[in-house]
Design a protein around this motif. Structure first.
Motif, PDB file in Angstrom:
ATOM      1  N   GLU A 131     -94.752 -87.202  39.351  1.00  0.00           N
ATOM      2  CA  GLU A 131     -93.397 -87.764  39.474  1.00  0.00           C
ATOM      3  C   GLU A 131     -93.210 -88.936  38.524  1.00  0.00           C
ATOM      4  OE1 GLU A 131     -93.268 -88.637  43.638  1.00  0.00           O
ATOM      5  OE2 GLU A 131     -92.728 -86.565  44.154  1.00  0.00           O
ATOM      6  N   HIS A 132     -94.247 -89.776  38.407  1.00  0.00           N
ATOM      7  CA  HIS A 132     -94.162 -90.958  37.544  1.00  0.00           C
ATOM      8  C   HIS A 132     -93.977 -90.547  36.079  1.00  0.00           C
ATOM      9  CE1 HIS A 132     -94.965 -94.969  36.038  1.00  0.00           C
ATOM     10  NE2 HIS A 132     -95.895 -94.468  35.239  1.00  0.00           N
ATOM     11  N   GLU A 135     -90.490 -89.371  35.541  1.00  0.00           N
ATOM     12  CA  GLU A 135     -89.534 -90.494  35.559  1.00  0.00           C
ATOM     13  C   GLU A 135     -89.565 -91.286  34.255  1.00  0.00           C
ATOM     14  OE1 GLU A 135     -89.857 -91.388  40.208  1.00  0.00           O
ATOM     15  OE2 GLU A 135     -90.198 -93.142  38.926  1.00  0.00           O
ATOM     16  N   GLY A 139     -86.397 -91.252  31.885  1.00  0.00           N
ATOM     17  CA  GLY A 139     -85.837 -92.598  31.706  1.00  0.00           C
ATOM     18  C   GLY A 139     -85.572 -92.912  30.244  1.00  0.00           C
TER      19      GLY A 139
END
Ligand code: B12
Ligand code: SF4
Ligand code: SF4
Length: 291
Positions: A131-132, A135, A139
């Motif tokens: 997930e990181h 993101e 981003g």
């Protein structure tokens, strides 16, 4: 990671992002320990999202196995041909620590508590890492997905046992991180005792070379028949010179030793005895034989 950065710089920044998450995340801490990590520093490499090997996986694994282009398109609600021309796959290996491996080495029937925590809490960390990475990339305005976390990820039952439509070890093989083995486990330069993960993106990244001679060349059994050490390690008799019986392995883990879940208080437990107490545990045993 900026729009005008060279692919090598973006790759280095992503590798550092993943390493730093492994160093800092509170989820990478083994419960009931004095703050010991679940995983050591990762290996991170990259595959070309349109590498022809991903189409080969449709016959090697199953026609439903997704190519990175299909996986990213489904996640973005687009059609594969509408995605940018160049796609990349980020693949990582999370090596299991020496302390945990050691605790599993003396086990004969069931996994040790730290090994079981690694299966349960370690995979939660791996999910957070996927997930990181998504993101961080989205981003910056790029597309990214972790197919394993998508609702379309599925495990299917075939005649020879369980399989899935996004096999993270086959992704790691495509990214040049290692090879398969007699026990079925994936042997990297840091061995077979690990968990792995992957993310597909439209960031152009430098492709890591696949240097293995064949899909089994890190396993000593296939190199020179000199090793069969994983065979007696398996309490289920699932490994023979013919390979790994996934049905027996799964039955042992999911039925015979299911009680381990209550014993250690985990939602799912592995076994992994074949990945410890063997020459490929934490290194590539065929490495020294090469060239
Ligand atoms: C289903 C599943 C299982 C099933 C089936 C395993 C399997 N071999 O497929 C069962 C329940 C038995 C299982 C057991 C375990 N699992 Co499991 N499992 C999965 C899962 C969810 C999907 C695997 C999948 O899609 N397989 C697809 C099939 C086709 O793969 P295969 O049969 O191994 O593929 C063979 C052929 O493709 C063949 N081949 C033939 N020709 C060619 C040609 C080419 C070019 C290539 C590349 C290959 C190839 O090579 C392969 C090996 O023989 C993955 C997570 C994921 N999404 O990837 C984790 C995963 C495979 N499991 C993992 C682990 C750690 C385990 C356990 C150790 C349990 C534990 N945690 O303690 C045991 C180990 C069993 C073993 N001896 O390998 C790790 C693997 C780590 C590693 N070192 O390999 C994974 C990747 C989870 C993760 N995210 O890290 N698992
Ligand atoms: S223990 Fe030996 S035979 Fe088994 S997977 Fe490892 S290197 Fe191959
Ligand atoms: S995970 Fe356990 S049951 Fe499965 S092959 Fe390895 S040792 Fe055997």
């Amino acid at each position: 990671m900026t729009a005008d950065a060279k692919p090598e710089e973006t790759a280095a920044s992503l590798q550092e992002e993943i390493r730093s998450f492994v160093r800092r995340s509170p989820l990478n801490v083994l419960p009931d320990s004095n703050g010991d990590s679940i995983f050591d520093q990762p290996l991170v490499q990259f595959a070309d999202g349109d590498d022809s090997i991903f189409n080969e996986y449709k016959s090697i694994i199953d026609p439903t196995h997704l190519t990175p282009r299909e996986a990213l398109a489904m996640a973005c609600g687009k059609s594969p041909e509408d995605l940018p021309e160049r796609l990349s796959v980020i693949s990582w290996i999370l090596p299991i620590t020496e302390k945990t491996r050691e605790s599993n080495r003396s086990q004969k029937d069931i996994p040790s508590r730290p090994w079981s925590y690694t299966r349960w809490y370690g995979e939660k960390f791996n999910e957070a890492l996927r997930e990181h990475v998504v993101e961080v990339i989205t981003g910056k305005g790029y597309l990214a997905t972790a197919p394993f976390l998508q609702p379309y990820f599925e495990q299917m039952e075939k005649d020879n046992g369980p399989s899935s439509n996004w096999s993270e070890r086959h992704i790691a093989y495509a990214a040049g991180l290692g090879t398969f083995s007699l026990s079925d486990g994936f042997i990297t330069e840091l061995g077979i005792a690990h968990r792995c993960g992957s993310v597909v993106t439209d960031i152009p990244l430098p492709i890591s070379p696949r240097t293995a001679k064949n899909p089994y060349s890190n396993c000593l059994f296939y190199v020179n028949k000199e090793c069969r050490d994983c065979i007696p390690r398996c309490p289920a008799g699932a490994i023979t010179e013919k390979g790994h019986d996934k049905v027996k392995c799964r039955e042992y883990q999911h039925e015979d030793i299911r009680y381990v879940r209550d014993k250690y208080g985990v939602g799912i437990q592995g076994c992994g005895l074949c990945q410890t107490g063997v020459p490929c545990e934490s290194r590539n045993p065929a490495g020294k034989l090469k060239g």
